[in-house]
Design a protein around this motif. Structure first.
Motif, PDB file in Angstrom:
ATOM      1  N   GLU A   1      27.713  58.385  34.747  1.00  0.00           N
ATOM      2  CA  GLU A   1      27.411  57.692  33.496  1.00  0.00           C
ATOM      3  C   GLU A   1      27.666  56.195  33.636  1.00  0.00           C
TER       4      GLU A   1
ATOM      5  N   GLU B   1      24.869  54.731  35.532  1.00  0.00           N
ATOM      6  CA  GLU B   1      23.659  54.657  34.728  1.00  0.00           C
ATOM      7  C   GLU B   1      23.761  53.560  33.674  1.00  0.00           C
ATOM      8  N   GLN B   2      24.956  53.226  33.260  1.00  0.00           N
ATOM      9  CA  GLN B   2      25.147  52.230  32.221  1.00  0.00           C
ATOM     10  C   GLN B   2      25.054  50.810  32.792  1.00  0.00           C
ATOM     11  N   TRP B   3      25.683  50.544  33.915  1.00  0.00           N
ATOM     12  CA  TRP B   3      25.713  49.213  34.512  1.00  0.00           C
ATOM     13  C   TRP B   3      24.815  49.164  35.736  1.00  0.00           C
TER      14      TRP B   3
ATOM     15  N   LYS C   1      23.920  45.725  31.534  1.00  0.00           N
ATOM     16  CA  LYS C   1      23.861  47.056  30.948  1.00  0.00           C
ATOM     17  C   LYS C   1      22.402  47.482  30.825  1.00  0.00           C
ATOM     18  N   ARG C   2      22.154  48.722  31.174  1.00  0.00           N
ATOM     19  CA  ARG C   2      20.810  49.279  31.060  1.00  0.00           C
ATOM     20  C   ARG C   2      20.292  49.124  29.626  1.00  0.00           C
ATOM     21  N   GLN C   3      21.149  49.358  28.654  1.00  0.00           N
ATOM     22  CA  GLN C   3      20.727  49.264  27.253  1.00  0.00           C
ATOM     23  C   GLN C   3      20.294  47.843  26.907  1.00  0.00           C
ATOM     24  N   ASP C   4      20.969  46.831  27.466  1.00  0.00           N
ATOM     25  CA  ASP C   4      20.574  45.446  27.209  1.00  0.00           C
ATOM     26  C   ASP C   4      19.188  45.158  27.774  1.00  0.00           C
TER      27      ASP C   4
ATOM     28  N   GLU D   1      16.820  47.449  28.183  1.00  0.00           N
ATOM     29  CA  GLU D   1      15.891  48.170  27.317  1.00  0.00           C
ATOM     30  C   GLU D   1      15.681  47.428  25.996  1.00  0.00           C
ATOM     31  N   ASP D   2      16.751  46.868  25.440  1.00  0.00           N
ATOM     32  CA  ASP D   2      16.644  46.087  24.209  1.00  0.00           C
ATOM     33  C   ASP D   2      15.768  44.854  24.422  1.00  0.00           C
TER      34      ASP D   2
ATOM     35  N   GLN E   1      12.197  45.975  24.614  1.00  0.00           N
ATOM     36  CA  GLN E   1      11.740  46.380  23.280  1.00  0.00           C
ATOM     37  C   GLN E   1      11.497  45.165  22.394  1.00  0.00           C
TER      38      GLN E   1
END
Length: 99
Positions: A40, A43-45, A83-86, A88-89, A92
């Motif tokens: 995890e 996958e996050q960093w 971060k993967r989420q950053d 993706e943001d 988007q």
């Protein structure tokens, strides 16, 4: 069964090999949980080169994104992580829908 102060105690006898199997099973579960947490984290960093590749940008553009704080990042010495989420943001927020 023995009762003392409204508490009950039950003693169960189990075979030694069953107990050893149970112990091994618990150790295996512990190992899997630790491995999952490491996965995890991975996958996050994301390291900088992979992030740049995911976005499909040049090294200069990637540097500009960091200099202008367009995408947040962490830096330890010369290593840069995002971060993967950053990512993706960011994608988007730059999404252009079809007509």
């Amino acid at each position: 069964m023995h009762t003392q102060n409204n508490q009950s105690f039950l003693i169960t006898v189990v075979p030694q090999d069953w107990l050893e199997e149970m112990k091994e099973g618990l150790e295996e579960m512990k190992s899997l949980i630790i491995k999952q947490k490491e996965t995890e984290f991975g996958e996050q960093w994301i390291e900088s080169p992979k992030a740049r590749q995911m976005l499909g940008v040049s090294a200069k553009t990637w540097q500009t994104y960091r200099d202008n704080r367009i995408i947040p990042f962490s830096q330890f010495g010369r290593k840069i992580y995002v971060k993967r989420q950053d990512l993706e943001d960011f994608l988007q927020s730059n999404y252009i829908p079809a007509k």
